[in-house]
Scaffold this active site. Sequence first.
Site, PDB file in Angstrom:
ATOM      1  N   GLY A 144      27.398   5.190 -24.238  1.00 15.15           N
ATOM      2  CA  GLY A 144      27.114   6.062 -23.091  1.00 15.15           C
ATOM      3  C   GLY A 144      28.048   7.246 -23.005  1.00 15.15           C
ATOM      4  N   TYR A 164      16.183  13.286 -14.790  1.00 24.67           N
ATOM      5  CA  TYR A 164      17.239  13.902 -15.597  1.00 24.67           C
ATOM      6  C   TYR A 164      17.180  15.406 -15.335  1.00 24.67           C
ATOM      7  CZ  TYR A 164      17.427   9.454 -18.171  1.00 24.67           C
ATOM      8  OH  TYR A 164      17.545   8.140 -18.523  1.00 24.67           O
ATOM      9  N   PRO A 196      31.573   7.319 -25.655  1.00 24.63           N
ATOM     10  CA  PRO A 196      31.121   6.590 -26.842  1.00 24.63           C
ATOM     11  C   PRO A 196      32.127   5.533 -27.314  1.00 24.63           C
ATOM     12  CG  PRO A 196      30.623   8.925 -27.057  1.00 24.63           C
ATOM     13  CD  PRO A 196      31.443   8.775 -25.805  1.00 24.63           C
ATOM     14  N   LEU A 197      31.606   4.462 -27.904  1.00 24.97           N
ATOM     15  CA  LEU A 197      32.399   3.311 -28.346  1.00 24.97           C
ATOM     16  C   LEU A 197      33.585   3.754 -29.203  1.00 24.97           C
ATOM     17  CD1 LEU A 197      29.394   1.136 -29.579  1.00 24.97           C
ATOM     18  CD2 LEU A 197      30.863   0.596 -27.616  1.00 24.97           C
ATOM     19  N   PHE A 238      22.571   3.330 -23.489  1.00 24.89           N
ATOM     20  CA  PHE A 238      23.974   3.437 -23.910  1.00 24.89           C
ATOM     21  C   PHE A 238      24.213   2.714 -25.253  1.00 24.89           C
ATOM     22  CE2 PHE A 238      25.592   3.716 -19.191  1.00 24.89           C
ATOM     23  CZ  PHE A 238      25.113   5.016 -19.122  1.00 24.89           C
ATOM     24  N   PRO A 239      23.343   2.923 -26.254  1.00 26.57           N
ATOM     25  CA  PRO A 239      23.534   2.216 -27.538  1.00 26.57           C
ATOM     26  C   PRO A 239      24.833   2.608 -28.229  1.00 26.57           C
ATOM     27  CG  PRO A 239      21.910   3.987 -27.780  1.00 26.57           C
ATOM     28  CD  PRO A 239      22.185   3.844 -26.308  1.00 26.57           C
ATOM     29  N   LEU A 240      25.346   3.801 -27.892  1.00 27.52           N
ATOM     30  CA  LEU A 240      26.612   4.258 -28.490  1.00 27.52           C
ATOM     31  C   LEU A 240      27.762   4.114 -27.500  1.00 27.52           C
ATOM     32  CD1 LEU A 240      25.241   7.543 -30.145  1.00 27.52           C
ATOM     33  CD2 LEU A 240      25.692   5.345 -31.256  1.00 27.52           C
TER      34      LEU A 240
END
Length: 290
Positions: free
Chosen positions: A217, A63, A220-221, A213-215
């Site tokens: 990525g 990163y 966002p969702l 990517f829980p949201l």
Amino acid sequence: MSSIHKSGTYKLGDRSIHRLGYGAMQLAGKGVFGPPKDRDAAIAVLREAIARGVSHIDTSDFYGPHVTNRLIREALAPYSDDLVIVTKIGARRGDDASWLPAFAPEDLERAVHDNLRNLGLDVLDVVNLRLMFDVHGPAEGSIEAPLSVLAELQRKGLVRHIGLSNATRAQIAEGRRICDIVCVQNQYNLAHRDDDALIDELARDGTAYVPFFPLGGFSPLQSSTLSGVAERLGATPMQVALAWLLQRSPNILLIPGTSSVAHLRENLAAAELELSAEVLDELDGLAKAA
Ligand SMILES: NC(=O)c1ccc[n+]([C@@H]2O[C@H](COP(=O)([O-])OP(=O)(O)OC[C@H]3O[C@@H](n4cnc5c(N)ncnc54)[C@H](OP(=O)(O)O)[C@@H]3O)[C@@H](O)[C@H]2O)c1
């Protein structure tokens, strides 16, 4: 008093950590390349995470490259004994910011040493081997050669625990014949549920599952169902997405990423949100529609 303890705890390797953690990828520059837009803000996010009880930070030396690890070191070293820093190896960055596989033994060894040096550690808590047969999602291919190199670095005492990222069920089985696999880090969220069955299997084995990517990525969702539920509960859509993951399975550990202190606080407050069976059913429909 922080509410993070309400997320519960789970064992990652030999350490018990809060299930709600933090992913540091968003701290690097645009495209996860180069320095952050606002260095002080990046340091503030990391310090706020620790102040609010985060005991699990996910990072990688690719990163930036090197950027997030150096920020973590500057913001947080000397590290508290409670903190588990999880990193990943298996890729490198091209000059054009591309993500390239880096699986040769010398690449893997260099990556472990780069992580140690840039984080300022003698031993890495957990190292995920990030599989790159297909950069965008799990794809079959033997992992015996690279994982054996990582297992050897573990035997030398440079790595405490090993996990896999972007992995298929067959690769996890192959990996377990080589060394203990303490966690699997794959893409998963309310709308992207390819790993539903795998998560349940790993839960039965006591293996942590860490959705990246829980949201959603980089984008966002967004969904009217999610927004509707959030509004009814007096929460934000991102909090509902995280609360859903916490309730989905006890072995799920969260590492939502953000470069903003306000978003960090909002995300950590998701630990307080409880979703009823009715709401869970409604949110299940989101994956079916996706
Ligand atoms: N193993 C792998 O291959 C892999 C791949 C990708 C990521 N990861 C790891 O997984 C972690 C999480 O993934 P991620 O950071 O890419 O994606 P993410 O957590 O799903 O979402 C991050 C995005 O959501 C935004 N965001 C965060 N909180 C928000 C909030 N409360 N309201 C509105 N927007 C919000 C962030 O922007 P702001 O900065 O503006 O908040 C950012 O654009 C990473 O940090 C990294 O450690 C691993």
